[in-house]
Each structure stands twice: as C-alpha cells, then as structure tokens.
Motif scaffolding. Structure first.
Motif, PDB file in Angstrom:
ATOM      1  N   GLY A   1       0.842  -1.187   0.000  1.00 39.67           N
ATOM      2  CA  GLY A   1       0.000   0.000   0.000  1.00 39.67           C
ATOM      3  C   GLY A   1       0.881   1.242   0.000  1.00 39.67           C
ATOM      4  N   THR A   2       0.381   2.341  -0.583  1.00 34.98           N
ATOM      5  CA  THR A   2       1.179   3.575  -0.611  1.00 34.98           C
ATOM      6  C   THR A   2       0.305   4.802  -0.371  1.00 34.98           C
ATOM      7  OG1 THR A   2       0.959   3.660  -3.022  1.00 34.98           O
ATOM      8  CG2 THR A   2       3.012   2.735  -2.158  1.00 34.98           C
ATOM      9  N   GLY A   3       0.885   5.822   0.256  1.00 36.36           N
ATOM     10  CA  GLY A   3       0.133   7.036   0.518  1.00 36.36           C
ATOM     11  C   GLY A   3       1.004   8.265   0.667  1.00 36.36           C
ATOM     12  N   LEU A   4       0.400   9.431   0.414  1.00 38.54           N
ATOM     13  CA  LEU A   4       1.045  10.729   0.605  1.00 38.54           C
ATOM     14  C   LEU A   4       0.062  11.654   1.317  1.00 38.54           C
ATOM     15  CD1 LEU A   4       2.597  11.368  -2.956  1.00 38.54           C
ATOM     16  CD2 LEU A   4       3.864  10.727  -0.891  1.00 38.54           C
ATOM     17  N   VAL A   5       0.545  12.354   2.335  1.00 39.71           N
ATOM     18  CA  VAL A   5      -0.281  13.333   3.050  1.00 39.71           C
ATOM     19  C   VAL A   5       0.550  14.600   3.226  1.00 39.71           C
ATOM     20  CG1 VAL A   5      -1.407  13.874   5.251  1.00 39.71           C
ATOM     21  CG2 VAL A   5      -1.613  11.567   4.292  1.00 39.71           C
TER      22      VAL A   5
ATOM     23  N   ASP B   1      -2.559   4.434  -3.323  1.00 39.69           N
ATOM     24  CA  ASP B   1      -3.847   4.112  -2.700  1.00 39.69           C
ATOM     25  C   ASP B   1      -4.547   5.309  -2.086  1.00 39.69           C
ATOM     26  OD1 ASP B   1      -3.989   1.035  -2.765  1.00 39.69           O
ATOM     27  OD2 ASP B   1      -1.953   1.459  -2.073  1.00 39.69           O
ATOM     28  N   VAL B   2      -3.753   6.202  -1.507  1.00 43.51           N
ATOM     29  CA  VAL B   2      -4.370   7.359  -0.847  1.00 43.51           C
ATOM     30  C   VAL B   2      -3.434   8.558  -0.914  1.00 43.51           C
ATOM     31  CG1 VAL B   2      -3.620   6.359   1.391  1.00 43.51           C
ATOM     32  CG2 VAL B   2      -5.215   8.279   1.382  1.00 43.51           C
ATOM     33  N   PHE B   3      -3.986   9.704  -1.298  1.00 40.09           N
ATOM     34  CA  PHE B   3      -3.223  10.955  -1.156  1.00 40.09           C
ATOM     35  C   PHE B   3      -4.164  12.058  -0.713  1.00 40.09           C
ATOM     36  CE2 PHE B   3      -4.373  12.892  -5.304  1.00 40.09           C
ATOM     37  CZ  PHE B   3      -4.670  11.776  -6.087  1.00 40.09           C
ATOM     38  N   ILE B   4      -3.681  12.841   0.263  1.00 39.39           N
ATOM     39  CA  ILE B   4      -4.495  13.906   0.849  1.00 39.39           C
ATOM     40  C   ILE B   4      -3.646  15.164   0.991  1.00 39.39           C
ATOM     41  CG2 ILE B   4      -6.001  14.591   2.761  1.00 39.39           C
ATOM     42  CD1 ILE B   4      -6.120  11.546   3.540  1.00 39.39           C
ATOM     43  N   GLY B   5      -4.111  16.246   0.389  1.00 36.61           N
ATOM     44  CA  GLY B   5      -3.424  17.542   0.454  1.00 36.61           C
ATOM     45  C   GLY B   5      -4.205  18.523  -0.409  1.00 36.61           C
ATOM     46  N   GLY B   6      -3.682  19.745  -0.529  1.00 35.22           N
ATOM     47  CA  GLY B   6      -4.336  20.715  -1.406  1.00 35.22           C
ATOM     48  C   GLY B   6      -4.002  20.439  -2.864  1.00 35.22           C
TER      49      GLY B   6
ATOM     50  N   SER C   1     -15.779  14.236   5.400  1.00 31.67           N
ATOM     51  CA  SER C   1     -15.886  13.005   4.596  1.00 31.67           C
ATOM     52  C   SER C   1     -14.577  12.234   4.622  1.00 31.67           C
ATOM     53  CB  SER C   1     -16.227  13.325   3.143  1.00 31.67           C
ATOM     54  OG  SER C   1     -17.198  14.325   3.071  1.00 31.67           O
ATOM     55  N   ILE C   2     -13.478  12.963   4.566  1.00 37.27           N
ATOM     56  CA  ILE C   2     -12.165  12.298   4.569  1.00 37.27           C
ATOM     57  C   ILE C   2     -11.956  11.564   5.893  1.00 37.27           C
ATOM     58  CG2 ILE C   2      -9.663  12.767   4.667  1.00 37.27           C
ATOM     59  CD1 ILE C   2     -10.209  14.957   2.496  1.00 37.27           C
ATOM     60  N   GLU C   3     -12.385  12.206   6.983  1.00 38.68           N
ATOM     61  CA  GLU C   3     -12.221  11.596   8.303  1.00 38.68           C
ATOM     62  C   GLU C   3     -12.948  10.245   8.398  1.00 38.68           C
ATOM     63  OE1 GLU C   3     -13.516  14.124  11.496  1.00 38.68           O
ATOM     64  OE2 GLU C   3     -12.899  12.679  13.041  1.00 38.68           O
TER      65      GLU C   3
ATOM     66  N   ALA D   1      -5.319   7.902   6.347  1.00 37.75           N
ATOM     67  CA  ALA D   1      -4.355   7.153   5.522  1.00 37.75           C
ATOM     68  C   ALA D   1      -3.945   5.862   6.227  1.00 37.75           C
ATOM     69  CB  ALA D   1      -3.135   8.018   5.219  1.00 37.75           C
ATOM     70  N   LEU D   2      -3.728   5.932   7.533  1.00 38.47           N
ATOM     71  CA  LEU D   2      -3.335   4.738   8.294  1.00 38.47           C
ATOM     72  C   LEU D   2      -4.475   3.728   8.342  1.00 38.47           C
ATOM     73  CD1 LEU D   2      -1.342   6.353  11.262  1.00 38.47           C
ATOM     74  CD2 LEU D   2      -0.418   4.998   9.358  1.00 38.47           C
ATOM     75  N   ASN D   3      -5.720   4.223   8.486  1.00 39.08           N
ATOM     76  CA  ASN D   3      -6.876   3.317   8.500  1.00 39.08           C
ATOM     77  C   ASN D   3      -6.957   2.542   7.182  1.00 39.08           C
ATOM     78  OD1 ASN D   3      -7.488   4.407  10.966  1.00 39.08           O
ATOM     79  ND2 ASN D   3      -9.184   5.692  10.226  1.00 39.08           N
TER      80      ASN D   3
END
Ligand code: MG
Ligand code: ZN
Length: 383
Positions: free
Chosen positions: A146-150, A186-191, A222-224, A257-259
């Motif tokens: 799995g991969t992610g960026l925050v 899998d997940v990225f969250i930012g502006g 929603s993200i939460e 992201a961890l969830n």
C-alpha cells in the motif's frame, strides 16, 4: 538658531547610529564569519553498534519541511519541554546539500529522500540529466504494498511531488498532477484541487481519477470517515491554510491514511509532510513556526500511537533542510516563551536531524547523506 541646533544634533545622532550599525555589519561580515582552515587532519575511530536488526513491513516517512534543530526546540519550548518527538531514541543527522548547491531546495531535497539521488534544485523525481528515477513509493507499488502521501501544502508541491512525479521543474504543477494518474497510489491527501481541474490541457483529472476507481473528496469530514477503497483527498484549491484555519487536517488525514493502508496485506509506505514549518521560516515568523511545528508533532503522535500497536512499523522523522537560520537567544521552558533570531529568509545548509522508531531504527543513527535514507528504507523493506 535653536532650530538649526536641533537639526544639527538630530543629524549627529543619526550619523552616530548609522556608524554603529555599520560597525555591527563589519563585525558580522568580516570577523564572525571568518574561518582560516586547518592543516591538522586526524583519524576518527569507528565503533560497532550492538543493536539487533529487525525488519519492518510498514514504513511511515515523516518530513518536516524546513525543520532544523532550532525549529524543534522552539516547538519543545512552546510546549514546556514536551514533544512526541522526544520518544525517539535512535537519532542521526542528514546532510542536505543538493548536486549543485550547498543550499538545497525542497525539490532536490525531496528527490534525494524519495529516489536516493542528489540532483539540481527544482528537480522533481529526476536526476541531474533530467532523467526519471524510480521513487521509493513507486518501488513499493511494484511490490504490491500500500502507498500514501499526506501534506499540508498542495499535494503537487515539491515535497510530496518528489515521491510520485518526474518533472524537470517543481513549478510544473499541472504536469505533476497528471503524474498522479501514472502510479497506483492508494491514498493521497493535500491541497491542489485546481491543478487537477483548471488545466491548460483541458483534462479533468478528477474525472480521470474517478474512472481509475478513486473516490475524490474535498471536505475533511468526509475524509475523516472514509474507511475503504482508494482515496484522493484534495482539501484546498492550492495550498491548505495555516494551522489556525485548517485545524487538525494533518492529524485527521494521517489517521485516515493509516486506517486505509493498515488493511494492506503486504505492508505499506506512507509519507507525511508538515509543509509549513518552512513557510514560517521564510517569513521569519516564530509564531508561525511554533504553530506548524506543534501541528506536525501531533501528527507524529498519531503515527506513534499506530506504530506502538502495530509492531511491524518503522517511523522516520526528518527534514529536507533548515529554513530561516533560526536560533533562540532567550527562552523559558516554564512559560513557553522565547526570543528568536533569523539569519536569512531562505534555506540554510546545516545538517538536519533524523529520528527513527521501531524495527530497523538502529540503521538511522550517525551522520548520513539525505540520499542514504531511502536506500536504508528500501533495504529494510526488500524493495
Ligand atoms: Mg514541502
Ligand atoms: Zn522553503
């Protein structure tokens, strides 16, 4: 006559003040910056670290942009001596210079830590010849991890971009956004919403992401509560606001992201950035630095809570460079106050700390190149 005397005396005082300032400048420029070098080189003894080497299945890589030792100490002072960061027992230093410059920018620094190569300032995931270099995140995708960026900046900004995009210049935001479609993250969250939608090429990358199976969300509520599937969280048109406005966006996004990533069978790689410690440094604004530093530290707390429960998780916390040449000339741990001084509105060349927690943490002590960090992580994960 009185008037003339007054003008004369004011002029004299002005003259004296200017002279005093010039004198201070002379001291700063010609005396305090002077180092005559040494001919007395000497051998340094090596010691063996007796710690055992374990291997993690998950790595959480946290970058405080512009976070030098003084920024950490400012946060620590403001919080009366306590930071989540104080939990880390394995500590090293990273050399941040880029391929062409004693002073790195966040693009070269991010690329160094994502790809393991020193490159020119402004480079995003490319080497000195502008050739793409595979990032640690892309290698993790290939291994079905799995991969992610925050990030608290735009997700297309230099630091997160360096982990997923390959562009010759950091300001090519629309090209960087398009690179998010090229990797199965899998997940990225930012502006950065506008870089996906208001584009010169007319593409709507939000619809393209949705076609690829992503849920694209813009509001933190929603993200939460998002807990399964692929998530593109685009929380601002460009950069997120500073923490007083965006509130707990970084901690909440990190938790989401961890969830998501903890559901992955083959482990995960997640990069979390506290982007705006750097912006406080550029602004020479100690309040901005302290607020962003404490926000980042709280995200470290979210990550440590996860890592303490999931024993296969290595946590690395470091910076791409220091910003502002910050030092603290006065402070008080009892009331959290301090007096800061800055030497520049830019980045500096000093080493930045590397903190490690969890299996493999003993690999991250001592003085290392910033490019060594991803190499060590790759070795531990078998990438
Ligand atoms: Mg950054
Ligand atoms: Zn900066």
């Amino acid at each position: 006559m009185k008037k003339i005397l007054f003008i004369l005396s004011v002029s004299l005082i002005n003259l004296m003040t200017i002279e005093a300032q010039d004198y201070a400048k002379v001291i700063a420029k010609d005396s305090l910056k002077q180092y005559n070098g040494s001919k007395n080189f000497y051998e340094v003894k090596s010691y063996n670290d007796q710690s055992t080497t374990q291997k993690p299945t998950n790595v959480i890589f946290m970058i405080g942009d512009g976070m030098g030792v003084a920024q950490i100490y400012a946060g620590m002072t403001a919080n009366k001596g306590h930071l989540f960061l104080n939990n880390f027992k394995h500590i090293g230093f990273s050399l941040t210079y880029s391929s062409e410059d004693y002073i790195t920018d966040s693009a070269a620094g991010g690329t160094a830590m994502a790809c393991g190569v020193k490159t020119y300032n402004a480079a995003i995931g490319v080497d000195n010849d502008k050739k793409p270099v595979k990032t640690i995140l892309e290698k993790a995708v290939e291994k079905k991890m799995g991969t992610g960026l925050v990030s608290t900046s735009a997700i297309t900004h230099a630091t997160p971009a360096a982990f997923i995009a390959h562009q010759p210049h950091r300001n090519m935001y629309e090209d960087i956004a398009a690179d998010f479609l090229e990797t199965d993250i899998d997940v990225f969250i930012g502006g950065g919403y506008d870089h996906f939608t208001k584009r010169k090429d007319g593409r709507n990358l939000v619809s393209e992401l949705e076609k690829k199976g992503y849920i694209v969300l813009q509001d933190m509520h929603s993200i939460e509560h998002f807990n399964s599937g692929k998530l593109a969280g685009l929380t601002a048109p460009e950069h997120n606001e500073r923490v007083s406005v965006r509130k707990d966006m970084l901690q909440t996004s990190t938790q989401t992201a961890l969830n998501l990533l903890s559901q992955k069978k083959k482990g995960f790689f997640l990069m979390v950035e506290g982007s705006q410690i750097d912006w406080g440094g550029h602004a020479n604004d100690i309040t901005y630095i302290v607020e962003e530093m404490l926000d980042f530290d709280k995200a470290i707390g979210v990550v440590l809570e996860f890592a303490a429960n999931n024993k296969n998780t290595l946590v690395i916390v470091t910076a791409d460079h220091e910003t502002g040449g910050l030092t603290l000339n006065k402070g008080n741990m009892a009331d959290g106050s301090m007096i800061a001084e800055f030497t520049t509105g830019s980045h500096t060349g000093v080493m930045v700390p590397v903190f490690a927690f969890g299996p493999g943490a003993n690999q991250f002590t001592g003085v290392m190149e910033n490019t060594d960090i991803p190499k060590k992580i790759e070795k531990l994960l078998g990438l």
